[in-house]
Scaffold this motif. Structure first.
Motif, PDB file in Angstrom:
ATOM      1  N   SER A 213       0.989  -1.320  -0.032  1.00  0.00           N
ATOM      2  CA  SER A 213       0.047  -0.012   0.082  1.00  0.00           C
ATOM      3  C   SER A 213       0.850   1.284   0.244  1.00  0.00           C
ATOM      4  O   SER A 213       0.377   2.364  -0.333  1.00  0.00           O
TER       5      SER A 213
ATOM      6  N   GLY B 254       3.489   2.797  -3.913  1.00  0.00           N
ATOM      7  CA  GLY B 254       3.038   4.037  -4.987  1.00  0.00           C
ATOM      8  C   GLY B 254       3.371   5.490  -4.505  1.00  0.00           C
ATOM      9  O   GLY B 254       4.049   6.117  -4.948  1.00  0.00           O
TER      10      GLY B 254
ATOM     11  N   ALA C 222       7.294   5.542  -4.689  1.00  0.00           N
ATOM     12  CA  ALA C 222       7.621   5.994  -6.138  1.00  0.00           C
ATOM     13  C   ALA C 222       7.418   7.276  -6.451  1.00  0.00           C
ATOM     14  O   ALA C 222       8.007   7.882  -7.154  1.00  0.00           O
ATOM     15  N   GLU C 223       6.373   7.930  -6.034  1.00  0.00           N
ATOM     16  CA  GLU C 223       5.963   9.423  -6.236  1.00  0.00           C
ATOM     17  C   GLU C 223       7.245  10.188  -5.663  1.00  0.00           C
ATOM     18  O   GLU C 223       7.638  11.089  -6.335  1.00  0.00           O
TER      19      GLU C 223
ATOM     20  N   LEU D  56      11.256   0.443  -8.019  1.00  0.00           N
ATOM     21  CA  LEU D  56      10.190   1.315  -7.942  1.00  0.00           C
ATOM     22  C   LEU D  56      10.406   2.688  -9.108  1.00  0.00           C
ATOM     23  O   LEU D  56       9.553   2.903  -9.469  1.00  0.00           O
TER      24      LEU D  56
END
Length: 650
Positions: free
Chosen positions: A508, A511, A514-515, A608
């Protein structure tokens, strides 16, 4: 970008020649394992192969990756078209297929030479490795044929034909060698087979040495087959050797007429044979139900049940007190056998075989046809025993064994793993053929086993409190709370239950990480005129990236699995007042743990990011990780509170 495969065949040939030269000197070979997660499957991939063959397969895989455009649309399974370069007669795919065919033929020649020498020397291990190598070559040739979608050539057809012939030839050699050895040597024991002797054998304190050697030999053959060859192939070989030798033993003991002094010896031998059969049978059945009822063609279990039951009946007639035998014959032997034996069906067994009931009536009660009529502990034990005995993981059976009978198997395993010691290490890929680094990296330790069990429960049980009810009691008893304190975010040596919950949350948070990675520059900020200016600039960036992580998690709070939140809330009620988790709640602490574990792993960040991260990015992410370890300094209290509310709002 396509790879030049012109030297692939010659490179493989050099490695094969080197291994052959070493083998002629030492008469030994080295087996290299195939990636654990590639074993078995539809093509029955073997467990290991000769070192030279495995190395050649790794080269094949690299060539395949570089020959096929990595931007292929994997979801559609469409391979891109590769233009034929000028001046070359073949496209990259065709060139790779040709090189693979040639090197595959070299490998088969090499396997043939080594297997011939191993057969003469009677080296079972090398024969198994050669069989696995030939099967691996066949497996990969068929796979490349499907992937590259090249027209079937005469050379490819010939190579696949040779592979099939080699596999069949080696299987026949292995079967004939092992069966002949058992018939002529191991099962021949004049000292213990003097059944008419008027003296007891070793004062009736041991059974025949030939039976002991049969047990040891079959166990060794099973272990070697399970370690080297492919699952279906190893099961077929073991079943053939076992049923053949069992038939000989049943025939021999049915014809023996022991003296009164050797009767105890005879009974001990029969019980030993039945015990060995019961210990081997779970390795040969696909389901524990086949221990109770089985039909012909379903499994080799039917003939084994028939032979073992026949041996028990013959032994009962030979060893039972004469008055009992007379009473049975007076009532009618045929009627007695029909009442207590199998139905008049030569093609099936419908209830518990008598010989298993004779050995262990509590585990195999009489007249049962499946596990559902057994007690909880017996049913779970037989299911997990079958799982552990198989040559490859039986995933449906594993899930069934863990979840059946109100999660008895899961509770038992978790109870033994709650406080298990062990350090959480990253692990390294096996680097074998068809290696999947993202799967085979985690080491097999209590933490990863516990995490796998928790993952199965969360994914397969549609009941939110299930995970909490399984983990909660053990966590409450263990009292290992230190890892939940806000000052211990940096400590990755957590208890197994803590590690499992973090692993469930990790998907979870990737992401959000990764941003943040997209915002981190490849190099640190340029060095200003005064060092203090650099420090201020870095502090500003680190604070911004840390804040982006926390605010990003507020937006994806609904992606954190609800069973994990429920379990964390339950654990939060157990915490003593001296333990203060990050954000004031266990669920927030677990999410920050997952963030820190991801940020603190360069391998995870490489996956990632669009490309491997630079040293500068890695240094800055380490600094971000250090910020996550000191969130209790008061600068992020409001954001932690909002994140906690977003998580608990579910």
């Amino acid at each position: 970008m396509a790879m030049d495969v012109s030297k692939l065949a010659s490179s493989s040939k050099d490695k094969l020649h080197k291994e052959w030269a070493d083998f002629k000197v030492s008469a030994k070979v080295k087996a290299k394992p195939v990636c654990l997660y590639a074993i078995g499957g539809q093509r029955d991939t073997p467990i290991s192969a000769l070192d030279s063959v495995s190395t050649g397969m790794c080269i094949w895989e690299e060539c395949l990756k570089l020959t096929i455009d990595p931007t292929v649309d994997r979801s559609r399974g469409v391979l891109p078209r590769v233009p034929v370069p000028k001046g070359k007669p073949q496209s990259p795919k065709a060139a790779l297929m040709t090189a693979v065919e040639q090197s595959g033929n070299y490998m088969l020649d090499h396997v043939k030479r080594i297997s011939e020498n191993a057969f003469i020397a009677g080296n079972n291990k090398i024969l198994f490795v050669c069989l696995a190598s030939a099967a691996l070559v066949r497996n990969r040739l068929n796979t490349y044929k499907d992937i590259l979608k090249q027209p079937s050539s005469k050379n490819l057809t010939s190579a696949l034909g040779r592979c099939g012939e080699m596999v069949e030839f080696l299987m026949q050699n292995i079967l004939s060698y092992n069966c002949d050895l058992l018939h002529s040597a191991l099962l021949h024991d004049p000292a213990s087979h003097d059944w008419t002797n008027v003296k007891p054998y070793h004062e009736n304190e041991k059974f025949s040495e030939s039976i002991q050697m049969w047990a040891f030999y079959m166990q060794g053959v099973r272990n070697d087959l399970w370690q080297y060859t492919s699952p279906r192939m190893s099961e077929s070989i073991l079943a053939s050797i076992f049923t053949d030798t069992l038939s000989i033993l049943v025939t021999r003991y049915a014809q023996i007429e022991p003296s009164d002094m050797r009767l105890q010896h005879y009974k001990a031998d029969v019980v030993a044979i039945l015990t060995i059969v019961a210990a081997t049978l779970p390795s040969l059945v696909a389901s524990p139900t086949m221990l109770f009822s089985v039909r012909i063609h379903e499994s080799v279990a039917l003939p084994i049940h028939r032979r073992a039951d026949l041996l028990l009946k013959v032994a009962a007639l030979k060893c039972a007190p004469i008055e009992n035998v007379a009473r049975i014959f007076h009532k009618g032997f045929d009627n007695a056998v029909k009442r207590s034996g199998y139905p008049d069906s030569p093609t099936s067994i419908e209830s518990t075989p008598n010989w298993l009931t004779f050995l262990n009536p509590s585990l195999f009660p009489r007249g049962q046809s499946s596990l559902r009529f057994l007690g909880d502990h017996q049913a779970v034990y037989l299911t997990l025993l079958t799982v552990a005995s198989r040559p490859q993981p039986q995933y449906p059976l594993i899930i069934r064994g863990l979840l059946m009978r109100k999660f008895l198997g899961t509770k038992t395993l978790m109870e033994g793993l709650h406080d298990a010691p062990g350090q959480v290490t990253a692990g390294k890929p096996c680097d074998g053929p068809m290696c999947m680094p993202h799967l085979c990296s985690p080491p097999l330790i209590p933490h990863t086993v516990y995490a796998a069990i928790a993952q199965i429960v969360m994914r397969c049980v549609d009941w939110t409190p299930a995970l909490s009810n399984l983990i909660g009691p053990g966590v409450k008893q263990s009292g290992l709370w230190d890892s939940l304190d806000r000052t211990q975010v940096w400590n990755i040596q957590r208890p197994p239950w803590h590690h499992a919950l973090v692993q469930l949350i990790a998907p979870s948070v990737v992401g959000v990480v990764a941003e943040v990675m997209r915002a981190v520059p490849p190099k640190p900020p340029a060095k200003p005129a005064h060092p203090s200016q650099l420090s201020v600039r870095l502090e500003h960036h680190l604070a911004a990236w840390t804040l982006q992580l926390l605010t990003g998690l507020e937006g994806v709070a609904d992606s954190v699995p609800l069973p994990v939140i429920y379990a964390a809330h339950t654990i939060n009620t157990y915490l003593p007042p001296t333990i203060k988790p990050t954000g004031g709640h266990v669920v927030t602490h677990l999410v920050v743990n997952a963030l820190y574990s991801t940020v603190n792993s360069r391998e995870s960040l490489d996956q990632l990011n669009d490309s491997p991260i630079t040293d500068g990015q890695w240094d800055m992410m380490i600094a971000v990780g250090e910020r996550l370890c000191s969130l209790h300094d008061g600068n992020y209290d409001s954001h932690l509170k909002q994140m906690t509310q977003a998580l608990l709002f579910q």
